[in-house]
Design a protein around this motif. Sequence first.
Motif, PDB file in Angstrom:
ATOM      1  N   LEU A 473       5.780 -10.419  -9.283  1.00 49.89           N
ATOM      2  CA  LEU A 473       6.776  -9.345  -9.297  1.00 49.89           C
ATOM      3  C   LEU A 473       8.036  -9.734  -8.538  1.00 49.89           C
ATOM      4  CD1 LEU A 473       7.316  -6.354 -10.124  1.00 49.89           C
ATOM      5  CD2 LEU A 473       6.373  -5.696  -7.899  1.00 49.89           C
ATOM      6  N   THR A 474       7.901 -10.563  -7.516  1.00 47.77           N
ATOM      7  CA  THR A 474       9.051 -10.979  -6.709  1.00 47.77           C
ATOM      8  C   THR A 474      10.156 -11.576  -7.573  1.00 47.77           C
ATOM      9  OG1 THR A 474       7.589 -11.414  -4.842  1.00 47.77           O
ATOM     10  CG2 THR A 474       9.772 -12.423  -4.780  1.00 47.77           C
ATOM     11  N   HIS A 475       9.772 -12.345  -8.590  1.00 45.27           N
ATOM     12  CA  HIS A 475      10.768 -12.961  -9.464  1.00 45.27           C
ATOM     13  C   HIS A 475      10.924 -12.215 -10.788  1.00 45.27           C
ATOM     14  CE1 HIS A 475       9.546 -16.341  -6.794  1.00 45.27           C
ATOM     15  NE2 HIS A 475      10.866 -16.520  -6.767  1.00 45.27           N
ATOM     16  N   ALA A 476       9.862 -11.515 -11.215  1.00 47.71           N
ATOM     17  CA  ALA A 476       9.948 -10.802 -12.496  1.00 47.71           C
ATOM     18  C   ALA A 476      10.868  -9.592 -12.405  1.00 47.71           C
ATOM     19  CB  ALA A 476       8.557 -10.364 -12.942  1.00 47.71           C
ATOM     20  N   ASP A 477      10.859  -8.893 -11.272  1.00 46.54           N
ATOM     21  CA  ASP A 477      11.730  -7.733 -11.080  1.00 46.54           C
ATOM     22  C   ASP A 477      12.096  -7.670  -9.598  1.00 46.54           C
ATOM     23  OD1 ASP A 477      13.018  -5.261 -10.959  1.00 46.54           O
ATOM     24  OD2 ASP A 477      11.681  -4.338 -12.435  1.00 46.54           O
ATOM     25  N   PRO A 478      12.997  -8.554  -9.155  1.00 45.02           N
ATOM     26  CA  PRO A 478      13.298  -8.657  -7.722  1.00 45.02           C
ATOM     27  C   PRO A 478      13.896  -7.397  -7.118  1.00 45.02           C
ATOM     28  CG  PRO A 478      14.852  -9.953  -9.031  1.00 45.02           C
ATOM     29  CD  PRO A 478      13.768  -9.529  -9.954  1.00 45.02           C
ATOM     30  N   VAL A 479      14.643  -6.643  -7.904  1.00 39.11           N
ATOM     31  CA  VAL A 479      15.253  -5.428  -7.363  1.00 39.11           C
ATOM     32  C   VAL A 479      14.170  -4.405  -7.038  1.00 39.11           C
ATOM     33  CG1 VAL A 479      16.790  -3.494  -7.850  1.00 39.11           C
ATOM     34  CG2 VAL A 479      17.428  -5.815  -8.552  1.00 39.11           C
ATOM     35  N   PHE A 480      13.285  -4.135  -7.991  1.00 38.03           N
ATOM     36  CA  PHE A 480      12.199  -3.193  -7.744  1.00 38.03           C
ATOM     37  C   PHE A 480      11.294  -3.688  -6.619  1.00 38.03           C
ATOM     38  CE2 PHE A 480       7.685  -2.166  -8.814  1.00 38.03           C
ATOM     39  CZ  PHE A 480       7.711  -0.832  -8.428  1.00 38.03           C
ATOM     40  N   ASP A 481      10.991  -4.973  -6.619  1.00 37.64           N
ATOM     41  CA  ASP A 481      10.087  -5.518  -5.606  1.00 37.64           C
ATOM     42  C   ASP A 481      10.659  -5.384  -4.199  1.00 37.64           C
ATOM     43  OD1 ASP A 481       7.655  -7.167  -4.910  1.00 37.64           O
ATOM     44  OD2 ASP A 481       9.219  -8.512  -4.183  1.00 37.64           O
ATOM     45  N   SER A 482      11.923  -5.754  -4.022  1.00 44.41           N
ATOM     46  CA  SER A 482      12.508  -5.785  -2.674  1.00 44.41           C
ATOM     47  C   SER A 482      12.969  -4.422  -2.190  1.00 44.41           C
ATOM     48  CB  SER A 482      13.678  -6.770  -2.633  1.00 44.41           C
ATOM     49  OG  SER A 482      14.705  -6.365  -3.527  1.00 44.41           O
ATOM     50  N   LEU A 483      13.468  -3.592  -3.091  1.00 42.08           N
ATOM     51  CA  LEU A 483      14.040  -2.314  -2.666  1.00 42.08           C
ATOM     52  C   LEU A 483      13.047  -1.151  -2.726  1.00 42.08           C
ATOM     53  CD1 LEU A 483      17.611  -2.446  -4.253  1.00 42.08           C
ATOM     54  CD2 LEU A 483      16.864  -3.168  -1.976  1.00 42.08           C
ATOM     55  N   THR A 484      11.996  -1.292  -3.523  1.00 45.22           N
ATOM     56  CA  THR A 484      11.058  -0.175  -3.686  1.00 45.22           C
ATOM     57  C   THR A 484       9.627  -0.547  -3.318  1.00 45.22           C
ATOM     58  OG1 THR A 484      12.401   0.769  -5.464  1.00 45.22           O
ATOM     59  CG2 THR A 484      10.119   1.538  -5.291  1.00 45.22           C
ATOM     60  N   PHE A 485       9.076  -1.570  -3.986  1.00 43.19           N
ATOM     61  CA  PHE A 485       7.644  -1.834  -3.862  1.00 43.19           C
ATOM     62  C   PHE A 485       7.261  -2.292  -2.456  1.00 43.19           C
ATOM     63  CE2 PHE A 485       3.727  -4.336  -4.815  1.00 43.19           C
ATOM     64  CZ  PHE A 485       2.981  -3.298  -5.356  1.00 43.19           C
ATOM     65  N   ARG A 486       7.969  -3.267  -1.925  1.00 39.98           N
ATOM     66  CA  ARG A 486       7.621  -3.759  -0.592  1.00 39.98           C
ATOM     67  C   ARG A 486       7.846  -2.706   0.500  1.00 39.98           C
ATOM     68  NH1 ARG A 486       6.831  -9.361  -0.014  1.00 39.98           N
ATOM     69  NH2 ARG A 486       6.900 -10.440  -2.026  1.00 39.98           N
ATOM     70  N   PRO A 487       8.984  -1.997   0.517  1.00 40.60           N
ATOM     71  CA  PRO A 487       9.128  -0.937   1.528  1.00 40.60           C
ATOM     72  C   PRO A 487       8.061   0.150   1.403  1.00 40.60           C
ATOM     73  CG  PRO A 487      11.264  -1.498   0.580  1.00 40.60           C
ATOM     74  CD  PRO A 487      10.240  -2.208  -0.240  1.00 40.60           C
ATOM     75  N   TRP A 488       7.680   0.448   0.178  1.00 36.01           N
ATOM     76  CA  TRP A 488       6.611   1.444  -0.039  1.00 36.01           C
ATOM     77  C   TRP A 488       5.305   0.977   0.580  1.00 36.01           C
ATOM     78  CZ3 TRP A 488       2.713   1.205  -4.273  1.00 36.01           C
ATOM     79  CH2 TRP A 488       1.982   2.396  -4.407  1.00 36.01           C
ATOM     80  N   LEU A 489       4.926  -0.285   0.323  1.00 37.05           N
ATOM     81  CA  LEU A 489       3.700  -0.808   0.903  1.00 37.05           C
ATOM     82  C   LEU A 489       3.757  -0.789   2.426  1.00 37.05           C
ATOM     83  CD1 LEU A 489       2.878  -3.912  -1.356  1.00 37.05           C
ATOM     84  CD2 LEU A 489       1.917  -1.610  -1.484  1.00 37.05           C
ATOM     85  N   ARG A 490       4.874  -1.178   2.990  1.00 33.39           N
ATOM     86  CA  ARG A 490       5.011  -1.187   4.451  1.00 33.39           C
ATOM     87  C   ARG A 490       4.818   0.213   5.019  1.00 33.39           C
ATOM     88  NH1 ARG A 490       4.433  -4.735   8.194  1.00 33.39           N
ATOM     89  NH2 ARG A 490       5.809  -6.234   7.130  1.00 33.39           N
ATOM     90  N   ALA A 491       5.413   1.196   4.373  1.00 36.96           N
ATOM     91  CA  ALA A 491       5.295   2.578   4.866  1.00 36.96           C
ATOM     92  C   ALA A 491       3.870   3.100   4.734  1.00 36.96           C
ATOM     93  CB  ALA A 491       6.267   3.479   4.107  1.00 36.96           C
ATOM     94  N   LEU A 492       3.145   2.661   3.696  1.00 34.31           N
ATOM     95  CA  LEU A 492       1.796   3.174   3.474  1.00 34.31           C
ATOM     96  C   LEU A 492       0.816   2.749   4.561  1.00 34.31           C
ATOM     97  CD1 LEU A 492       1.281   2.810  -0.393  1.00 34.31           C
ATOM     98  CD2 LEU A 492       1.763   4.882   0.925  1.00 34.31           C
ATOM     99  N   LEU A 493       1.105   1.693   5.291  1.00 33.98           N
ATOM    100  CA  LEU A 493       0.209   1.280   6.366  1.00 33.98           C
ATOM    101  C   LEU A 493       0.033   2.373   7.404  1.00 33.98           C
ATOM    102  CD1 LEU A 493       1.364  -2.407   6.965  1.00 33.98           C
ATOM    103  CD2 LEU A 493      -0.906  -1.691   6.200  1.00 33.98           C
ATOM    104  N   THR A 494       1.100   3.072   7.711  1.00 36.78           N
ATOM    105  CA  THR A 494       1.056   4.070   8.792  1.00 36.78           C
ATOM    106  C   THR A 494       1.331   5.492   8.312  1.00 36.78           C
ATOM    107  OG1 THR A 494       3.372   3.547   9.302  1.00 36.78           O
ATOM    108  CG2 THR A 494       1.682   2.412  10.577  1.00 36.78           C
ATOM    109  N   LYS A 495       1.481   5.686   7.008  1.00 37.35           N
ATOM    110  CA  LYS A 495       1.726   7.028   6.488  1.00 37.35           C
ATOM    111  C   LYS A 495       0.493   7.910   6.713  1.00 37.35           C
ATOM    112  CE  LYS A 495       3.028   9.617   2.328  1.00 37.35           C
ATOM    113  NZ  LYS A 495       3.474   9.536   0.920  1.00 37.35           N
TER     114      LYS A 495
END
Length: 692
Positions: A473-495
Amino acid sequence: MRVQPTQADRPGPSLVSGEVRPTRSGSTRPPRARSTSPGVAAILASLVAIAIVAFPGAAGTAVAAPVTLTFVPVADALVKSSNLTSNYGTLKTLQIRAPTPEYRTYLTFTVAGLSGATSAAKLRLFVTDASPVGGQAFSTSSGWSETTIAWKTAPALGGSLGTGGAAVVGSWVEIPINPTAVAGNGTFSLGLTSSSTNSAIFSSREGTNPPQLVVTTNGAAPTPTATSTPTATPTATPTATPTPTPTPTATPTATPTPDVPVAWFSAAQTLGTLDVAFSDASTGPPTAWTWDFGDASPPDPNPSPIHTYAQSGTYLVTLTASNDLGSSQASQSLVVDAVPLPTPTPTPTPTPTPTPTPTPTPTPTSTPDFVNTGILTSAAELARLPTSGPAWDAMKLAADTPPGPANIADLASPHDLRTLADALVFARTGDETYRTRAIANLKTAVGTEAGARSLELARNLPAYIFSADLIDLTHADPVFDSLTFRPWLRALLTKVMSDGASLVQTDEERPNNWGLHAGDARAAIAIYLGDPAELARTAQVFRGWLGDRSAYTGFVYKELTWQCDPANPVGVNPTGCLKAGIDIGGSTPADIRRGGAFQWPPIYTVYSWEGLQGATAQAEILTRAGYPAWTWSDNALRRAADFLYLRAGWPAIGDDTWQPWLLNHAYGTAFPTITPTSFGKNLGFTDWLYGP
């Protein structure tokens, strides 16, 4: 507000014929005059007076029957000492726990419709997570709001109102409330605390079984009916007329008032067959039962029937429990699978290993390596696998089947694993159709965790992360991966989820299937984000669960009878552990206890294999990241599987059938396998990934 009268006032009968006759409209009228001599009239008047004194309710006076009303809260919320300003008012659960951290629960009821003095009151809470302490209730003020209350603003607790017993999962814990606290109509608030560090969790008013305040009164104050009073005739005080000896009668308030049933049940499949024994566990008590087994068979009226299914499958079973006061339903999804018992010659034929203790693959390094070799697997490894055969066909069918709506909050949603199927087919074939579909699925999944408990999040998240890694996903859709998917995963650790806990908190506090699934999701997030510190902490917690108390001991254990050493509890009992002369080494106490306290043979429970779903997936991805998790604590997971197969006699069935493939891959064992496997809670397709 729900008001449920359980008994209506009824007019008492006239015990003296001719004194009072109710009209059809309910009014009374005097009797017709009769010719009676003065002496007889005096005697009759005396006897009537004696009857009224000796038998209250005679001469037309109604005896007030007890009246029970049930109220649900107009507001409820938990507060947590470690989150001073956080509000949890919209959660579907309530929680109490002794420090640290401390959880308290607040409830407000609007009481209306009471008449007469309150004779009894009780608070009823439906238990979703057990504790030896069901809570203590205290008076408190009503000046708080469900949507703003937090630990810092919660009102102080007053005097104690009552204490409940142990909280048992799937049942109601009842806390008697001092009747003087609910003396009349109005707004009534109370707070709950616990003296145990073992949390009790209850359904809130937003949940399936909201709390209940049950109030019993002695009914309306009896209103004398219009009784004709005989004209006083001067007479000598009558001689002592023998007063009838009163027949002892039970005091009305001493008769327990039944409740509307709360339906619940358990089920146990006879291994190797399609027979399932159902056991009623409803409270109330019910007097009638209706079972819908989910297979179009006729309803069954028996309280604890045995049902034989025609074929393997997943069935929605519903029990309706009833009595004269009402009824309720409970439904559970049941996986029925007639997997044969283990045989001396399992299939496939095992590959001999050179040593009794096989080394997991790949050989771990002491320091995690964040070069992307694949969280679960890699395209290079998949390139060696077949694109034909029953395992491939089943996986491709899963990829080609519409996944349905994304819903991380739904335990039964197949969307995550169908997305994983898309990602695996793409990684093996390079067909962009499947990658495009996987990306679309990932985008629709983000945010659907709203309302989920940490368990739903933990089960449903890993497959999405595996998928994102497999499709690059990092290269297939870098915008979604960097701006949405990764921040979402980071937030889910402590949500903080609807059960009041985050993934990290659940991983570090709960040594059962909840915590193991949370650890699986946590490890996958850490590897995808390239966070070595988060991964190291996850590995440390998992090592402690496997039995190394020098690594981690922060879990909150509950019932301890399955522990080899209750003073030093662990997630997997050590090698050579004996209890009552029985070898229970390899058993997982926090999950096997769900079948009951220690006894031999043990009571069957699905939770032993359920917990291993999170543990085996977690061990595999930690091993690939450089941590030798499969070998920790004397090959703890191999010993756990040995215990279930060889001593308990519980093979993997239903949605656990993917696990033997992974265990055999890790240890070179020959646990029985089937193809195609069923979807698991968090993983699947292992017959293709690790098959021959």
